[in-house]
Scaffold this active site. Structure first.
Site, PDB file in Angstrom:
ATOM      1  N   GLN A  67      53.136 115.191 100.300  1.00  0.00           N
ATOM      2  CA  GLN A  67      52.253 116.338 100.121  1.00  0.00           C
ATOM      3  C   GLN A  67      51.962 116.993 101.464  1.00  0.00           C
ATOM      4  O   GLN A  67      52.322 116.465 102.508  1.00  0.00           O
ATOM      5  CB  GLN A  67      50.937 115.879  99.478  1.00  0.00           C
ATOM      6  CG  GLN A  67      50.228 114.790 100.279  1.00  0.00           C
ATOM      7  CD  GLN A  67      49.279 113.966  99.424  1.00  0.00           C
ATOM      8  OE1 GLN A  67      48.918 114.363  98.337  1.00  0.00           O
ATOM      9  NE2 GLN A  67      48.873 112.813  99.925  1.00  0.00           N
ATOM     10  N   HIS A  94      31.703 111.854  93.780  1.00  0.00           N
ATOM     11  CA  HIS A  94      32.063 110.439  93.937  1.00  0.00           C
ATOM     12  C   HIS A  94      31.005 109.501  93.378  1.00  0.00           C
ATOM     13  O   HIS A  94      31.334 108.431  92.879  1.00  0.00           O
ATOM     14  CB  HIS A  94      32.392 110.138  95.412  1.00  0.00           C
ATOM     15  CG  HIS A  94      33.673 110.786  95.844  1.00  0.00           C
ATOM     16  ND1 HIS A  94      33.709 111.908  96.648  1.00  0.00           N
ATOM     17  CD2 HIS A  94      34.967 110.511  95.515  1.00  0.00           C
ATOM     18  CE1 HIS A  94      34.977 112.282  96.816  1.00  0.00           C
ATOM     19  NE2 HIS A  94      35.753 111.457  96.143  1.00  0.00           N
ATOM     20  N   ASP A 128      41.065 109.353 100.243  1.00  0.00           N
ATOM     21  CA  ASP A 128      40.048 109.868 101.158  1.00  0.00           C
ATOM     22  C   ASP A 128      38.973 108.835 101.485  1.00  0.00           C
ATOM     23  O   ASP A 128      38.156 109.035 102.370  1.00  0.00           O
ATOM     24  CB  ASP A 128      39.415 111.156 100.600  1.00  0.00           C
ATOM     25  CG  ASP A 128      38.904 110.980  99.183  1.00  0.00           C
ATOM     26  OD1 ASP A 128      38.422 109.872  98.849  1.00  0.00           O
ATOM     27  OD2 ASP A 128      38.978 111.943  98.396  1.00  0.00           O
ATOM     28  N   ASP A 176      47.129 104.060  97.290  1.00  0.00           N
ATOM     29  CA  ASP A 176      47.364 105.494  97.440  1.00  0.00           C
ATOM     30  C   ASP A 176      48.781 105.660  97.977  1.00  0.00           C
ATOM     31  O   ASP A 176      49.178 104.951  98.898  1.00  0.00           O
ATOM     32  CB  ASP A 176      46.352 106.120  98.406  1.00  0.00           C
ATOM     33  CG  ASP A 176      46.437 107.649  98.390  1.00  0.00           C
ATOM     34  OD1 ASP A 176      45.507 108.287  97.860  1.00  0.00           O
ATOM     35  OD2 ASP A 176      47.431 108.202  98.899  1.00  0.00           O
ATOM     36  N   ASP A 211      53.194 104.158  94.968  1.00  0.00           N
ATOM     37  CA  ASP A 211      52.881 104.902  93.753  1.00  0.00           C
ATOM     38  C   ASP A 211      52.101 103.962  92.828  1.00  0.00           C
ATOM     39  O   ASP A 211      52.521 102.836  92.574  1.00  0.00           O
ATOM     40  CB  ASP A 211      54.188 105.347  93.094  1.00  0.00           C
ATOM     41  CG  ASP A 211      53.941 106.211  91.873  1.00  0.00           C
ATOM     42  OD1 ASP A 211      54.321 107.395  91.925  1.00  0.00           O
ATOM     43  OD2 ASP A 211      53.382 105.719  90.877  1.00  0.00           O
ATOM     44  N   ALA A 212      50.951 104.424  92.350  1.00  0.00           N
ATOM     45  CA  ALA A 212      50.062 103.542  91.587  1.00  0.00           C
ATOM     46  C   ALA A 212      50.745 102.986  90.345  1.00  0.00           C
ATOM     47  O   ALA A 212      50.512 101.842  89.953  1.00  0.00           O
ATOM     48  CB  ALA A 212      48.787 104.291  91.207  1.00  0.00           C
ATOM     49  N   ASP A 233      41.298 107.957  90.610  1.00  0.00           N
ATOM     50  CA  ASP A 233      40.940 109.225  91.261  1.00  0.00           C
ATOM     51  C   ASP A 233      42.195 109.915  91.783  1.00  0.00           C
ATOM     52  O   ASP A 233      42.426 110.000  92.982  1.00  0.00           O
ATOM     53  CB  ASP A 233      39.960 108.918  92.409  1.00  0.00           C
ATOM     54  CG  ASP A 233      39.393 110.196  93.021  1.00  0.00           C
ATOM     55  OD1 ASP A 233      39.462 111.252  92.377  1.00  0.00           O
ATOM     56  OD2 ASP A 233      38.882 110.118  94.157  1.00  0.00           O
TER      57      ASP A 233
END
Lengths: 568, 500
Positions: free
Chosen positions: B237, B267, B291, B311, B345-346, B363
């Site tokens: 990204q 959050h 984040d 993540d 990758d989850a 999330d």
């Protein structure tokens, strides 16, 4: 695209621009396209002078040398101590041979040996693996079976691919084994579009003809003969033999389409693509029966969605590996059966097989029955009595040749339009495009392997084969890269390795008159030799190979008086 | 007017232009790379040394001083004039941006450095040496002063970086064109060719002005309201952090992920209902959320012994750990000894077996691509279910139930189809609007009653209010999102398009 979205910056992952699915060219891509132009222009100018760089790689597989030893008909002498006895010998370790072995094993019958010429089993369903992913070398999916394909349902059940049955008793494939959406996209004039049929810019007439074709397919999906058989069913053995259907086999698909006044280039392209994809043939050369089979056999009934596709990163290599795992101890790799002779052994009928390995050393096998699961082409040279007097049907069997390349890429190419799908088809290319090995695993970033398929669809398969076998690695790589470059100008820079498989005798060609013609006779056993190969259906499909493997094995079990419940 | 004053005016303009190019480079660099002290220091240093290099190179110009002077002037007009759009474009598409940046600064410096000595040599026969040096240098420094005052007060606010760059390029080239008339006697027959080239340069730059809007939007300058303080393109990204009066914002692929002013609302709502529903959770899973802000909320709970954060992008988790504004905002959550970070990758990660979790926080960015859409499928939720300990709970962000109502309910239906019991809820996050979440568990769950103390937006009463859905967010019919249909991506695209 200008100005803030309503409500300020609404949205987690919010809405400063539309999702990639709608407008593939984001600002960044536009930017890059703009900037890329001079570079692209420069590289074009440079191209012819310097000559293109050939990526690392090799020509793999299909042992033409050992294979052609069978053709040479030289039968070495086998020393007396190099003979082995087995109740059953299976020649050929493709899907048909492995299925026969698997079927015997499932019946609890283990006194058999399987001989495979290559160092790896699987035939056209072979696969490879890299650090990054497994990838196919040939066949790479099966449509989810309907319950009538009992052998495939049993196999997929055993593999854990199925998760029960639906309300109508049809098998349900587990989500992770169904081809992940987006399934396919097509590249046309600088842009990717979702699906295979190019809807963008289709005229009213184009769409009317598409609808008319679909209605015709639906009509056949609903059709039943007096015995209640479907017109087109998988396996083919369950299809109706009513002349109303089988007479379609006497006509070319192109002719059949033309007679209906369907001239839409989009429709014709779709049908031609289907023929090239499943049979390695052009629309005009394919039997209309085979052409309609491609569409109608995948429908449960009229108006139904086509059966979803079942696939794995390594394609049908997953199925080959499962079959092999069940019978591995009884499989001998790297052995080419050069002589198969039926005769008497101590007063009882027996078949003697002479096989050679790569070093030229010979071994012998004596069996009560043989399942001959290699191509009829091999049978023509290996079966002793056929060498002098080949049966008439052999002349009718024709094979197409294919080039399959695996491109190991360091990252995904940039996209214009619809994003990367599982199957990526170039509309203006003689190839079929490529599938993405990591798609099914859900790995959407970083390195992957693209499997590129290029059938030689010439009317004369011999010259096409000669041309294919004359190509070296550099020629093949250039053919692949030049084709893909149309859609992915930067592809050469992304490829780290490019391996090529040349399938000289890849797929049986269902020309008009073949599927329902005299080759069907070869399904009958001959002096203790039972034949099993997708060729015997005239359709190069895994389901047919499986069917014939299971059928031949069950014939053997019946002949030996071993009790079993049929899977057919 | 004699030509001497005109040539001093030239010195003034050339100096102003040179300084503007330098300031532009420094500004672009600190916008896109952050760390303005370093960027300005480097740009000024390189620029000054290049001036010296240019002055030294002027010694190699023998004859045709006037002609060379005008050629240099036109070159600096083109290069300097196009520098801002060029740098923005380079940043967007090249990984070796810094090379382009410092190369441009150096080249502009060399060319500007050539100009003054050449002009001095042209003027040397017309003035005494002491007058020549004093006036030339005075005009040079005045030009620099005027530029440095105009740049922040008038040019950047009124014209923006790209137009300033182009406008000064045109000014520079126009002065060059003028010089061909002023120095016509020294140029002789060559004057015409130079005039043609000057006109061409002005034409190119003018075309640039006409297209400045396009260039500006292409170069992302117009995409963000606030200056960019960090930007990086990773294999996964593009990460951009902007900073403005209300705090900073994080964007992924141009989509706002958080605004430091109100992220706590998001959050706290995402994390605490699931934590409360699970009782005293010990093992927690955070999927996405690189984040570190969901992590911050998880770590508020004293019962938590271990957290695994999955993540895909190592650059994102590294930014959250080491980039001061973000690390302060997440209170150093990524450095907490209870936290383990996995960059994968989850979905691929969940496919491998692992220890059970008492709470999972999901999330991910909104499902606007197929690769994100797969993280909202029955398959994904099925894998997640297998990882959940008995009595465990899951908190998920599910896009906006107001802007994308069918998408929201599609996520809820998909969770249910995967075997979860679901309680939908929502809260207002000013940066996003009305936002939707789901609380999911394997057994039927009551809505949680107790919020942990010390939260900014949640107490017991406001926690209860989260679960009140007004009629305009009421359920809509939606298909179940599966790997093999990805309906959610299609719903989402159709729904958000209405708000574009």
């Amino acid at each position: 695209m200008t100005g803030p979205p309503p409500l300020g910056r609404a949205g987690k992952a919010g809405r400063t621009r539309p999702p990639a699915v709608t407008r593939g060219s984001t600002r960044r891509e536009l930017l890059v396209a703009l900037l890329g132009l001079p570079f692209a222009a420069a590289s074009c100018r440079r191209g012819p002078r310097r000559g293109p760089r050939v990526p690392e790689g090799e020509i793999v597989g299909a042992s033409h040398d050992l294979g052609h030893r069978v053709r040479d008909g030289l039968v070495p002498a086998v020393p007396a101590d190099r003979w082995t006895r087995a109740a059953v010998a299976i020649v050929g370790g493709g899907i048909a041979g492995l299925s026969a072995a698997w079927r015997l094993e499932r019946a609890g019958f283990r006194d058999f040996v399987l001989l495979e010429l290559e160092e790896a089993a699987g035939g056209h369903a072979r696969s490879g693996a890299s650090r990054v992913t497994a990838y196919p070398w040939g066949a790479h999916y099966v449509p989810a079976p309907l319950k009538e394909d009992r052998a495939l349902v049993a196999l997929l059940d055993e593999m854990g691919v199925l998760g029960g049955r639906d309300a109508e008793g049809e098998p349900v494939v587990r989500e992770e084994h169904l081809c992940r959406d987006p399934e396919e996209r097509v590249f046309f004039k600088g842009r990717w579009y979702e699906g295979l049929y190019l809807h963008a810019g289709a005229s009213r007439e184009d769409l009317a003809q598409l609808a008319a074709f679909r209605a015709e397919v639906d009509r056949w999906a609903a059709w039943r003969d007096a015995k209640g058989c479907r017109a087109f069913a998988i396996p083919l053995a369950r299809s109706s033999d009513d002349p109303e259907v089988t007479r379609l086999d006497r006509e070319g698909f192109g002719e059949w389409v033309a007679r209906r006044g369907w001239t839409s280039p989009r429709l014709r392209w779709l049908l031609d693509y289907a023929c090239r994809d499943d049979y390695g043939m052009r629309l005009e050369e394919t039997s209309a029966w085979a052409g309609l089979f491609y569409f109608a056999a995948r429908l449960r009934g009229p108006g139904a969605e086509p059966r979803p596709l079942v696939t794995w990163p390594e394609g049908n290599g997953r199925i080959a590996a499962h079959l092999l795992a069940a019978v591995r101890p009884r499989v001998r790799l790297g052995l080419a059966a050069v002589d198969v002779a039926s005769g008497l052994e101590a007063g009882r009928p027996a078949v003697r097989i002479v096989a050679v390995d790569r070093s030229g050393a010979a071994r012998g096998f004596v069996a009560d029955q043989v399942v001959f699961a290699a191509s009829q082409l091999v049978a023509r040279h290996a079966i002793r009595d056929w060498r002098a007097a080949p049966p008439a049907h052999l002349a009718e069997i024709e094979h197409g040749s294919w080039l399959v390349a695996n491109l190991h890429v360091r990252s995904r190419p940039r996209e214009v339009g619809f994003p990367l799908a599982w199957d990526n088809v170039l509309r203006e290319s003689p190839s079929l495009g490529y599938v993405v090995a990591t798609h099914q695993a859900g790995r959407d970033h970083g390195p992957t392997v693209l499997t590129y398929y290029h059938p030689n669809c010439d009317a004369d398969p011999r010259s096409a084969r000669a041309r294919l076998l004359a190509m070296d690695h550099a020629d093949s790589a250039e053919l692949v890269l030049a084709d893909l470059e149309r859609a992915h100008p930067e592809i050469r820079g992304l490829v780290e390795r490019l391996d090529v498989m040349r399938w000289g005798h890849a797929m049986v060609r269902p020309r008009p008159g073949f599927v329902w013609g005299s080759a069907r006779g070869a399904r009958r056993p001959w002096r203790g030799i039972h034949f099993a190969n997708a060729e015997l259906s005239g359709l190069p499909l895994l389901e047919e190979a499986l069917h014939h493997g299971v059928r031949a094995a069950e014939e053997v079990l019946a002949a030996r008086g071993v009790p079993f419940e049929t899977m057919l | 007017m004699g030509r001497v004053p005109i040539l001093f005016l030239h010195i003034f303009v050339v100096a102003a232009c040179g300084l503007v190019y330098e300031l532009l480079a420094g500004t672009v660099a600190s916008y896109v790379l952050g760390d303005s002290v370093t960027q300005f220091s480097l740009v000024i240093g390189i620029y000054l040394s290049a001036l010296g290099a240019g002055a030294w190179l002027s010694g190699f110009v023998g004859k045709d001083v006037a002609r060379r002077f005008i050629e240099v002037e036109l070159a600096v007009a083109l290069l300097g004039g196009l520098s801002a759009p060029l740098l923005f474009l380079a940043f967007a598409s090249l990984s070796w941006f810094q090379l382009v940046l410092y190369g441009t600064v150096f080249l502009v410096g060399v060319l500007v450095g050539l100009e003054l000595p050449l002009l001095l040599r042209i003027l040397k026969d017309e003035l005494e040496f002491k007058d020549l040096v004093s006036r030339a240098l005075a005009f040079d420094y005045i030009g620099a002063l005027v530029a440095s005052v105009l740049f922040p007060m008038l040019l950047v606010p009124r014209l923006g970086l790209v137009r300033t760059s182009l406008a000064f390029g045109i000014l520079n080239a126009a002065v060059g064109l003028w010089a061909t008339y002023v120095l016509a006697d020294l140029l002789g027959r060559r004057a015409r060719g130079l005039r043609l080239r000057a006109a061409l340069a002005i034409g190119v730059l003018a075309a640039g002005v006409a297209k400045a809007d396009l260039l500006t939007s292409l170069a992302e300058e117009g995409l963000f309201a606030d200056p960019v303080v960090y930007a990086r393109t990773t294999p996964y990204q593009r990460i951009v952090v902007t900073s403005g009066p209300a705090g900073f914002q994080l964007f992924l692929n141009g989509n706002l992920q958080l605004s430091s002013a109100d992220e706590y609302r998001y959050h706290e709502a995402l994390v605490h209902p699931a934590m409360a529903a699970a009782g005293s959770p010990r093992r927690v899973l955070v999927l996405g959320g690189g984040d570190g802000l969901a992590l911050r909320e998880v770590l508020v709970h004293p019962t938590v012994e271990s957290v695994t954060l999955v993540d895909i992008d190592p650059a994102m988790t590294e930014l959250s750990r080491a980039f001061p504004p973000l690390a302060e905002l997440n209170r150093g959550a990524l450095a907490d000894p209870r936290v383990k970070v996995v960059n994968e990758d989850a979905m691929v990660w969940l496919e491998a077996p692992g220890p059970p979790a008492d709470v999972a926080i999901v999330d991910f960015p909104d499902p606007n691509t197929f690769s994100l859409g797969k993280l909202y499928t029955t398959r994904f939720y099925g894998l997640l279910k297998a990882r959940l300990a008995p009595g465990g709970a899951v908190g998920l962000q599910c896009t906006s139930p107001l802007f994308a109502r069918r998408s929201y309910w599609c996520v809820v239906r998909t969770l249910e189809a995967a075997g979860f019991r679901v309680r939908p809820y929502q809260c207002a996050v000013p940066s996003f609007g009305v936002w939707g979440f789901a609380l999911a568990a394997l057994e039927p769950i009551d809505r949680p009653l107790r919020a942990p103390p010390g939260l900014r937006s949640l107490d017991d009463a406001s926690l209860a209010a989260l679960f009140v859905l007004p009629p305009d967010l009421a359920p809509l019919e939606a298909e179940v999102n599966r790997l093999d249909n990805q309906v959610l991506v299609r719903y989402y695209e159709a729904e958000w398009r209405r708000w574009e």
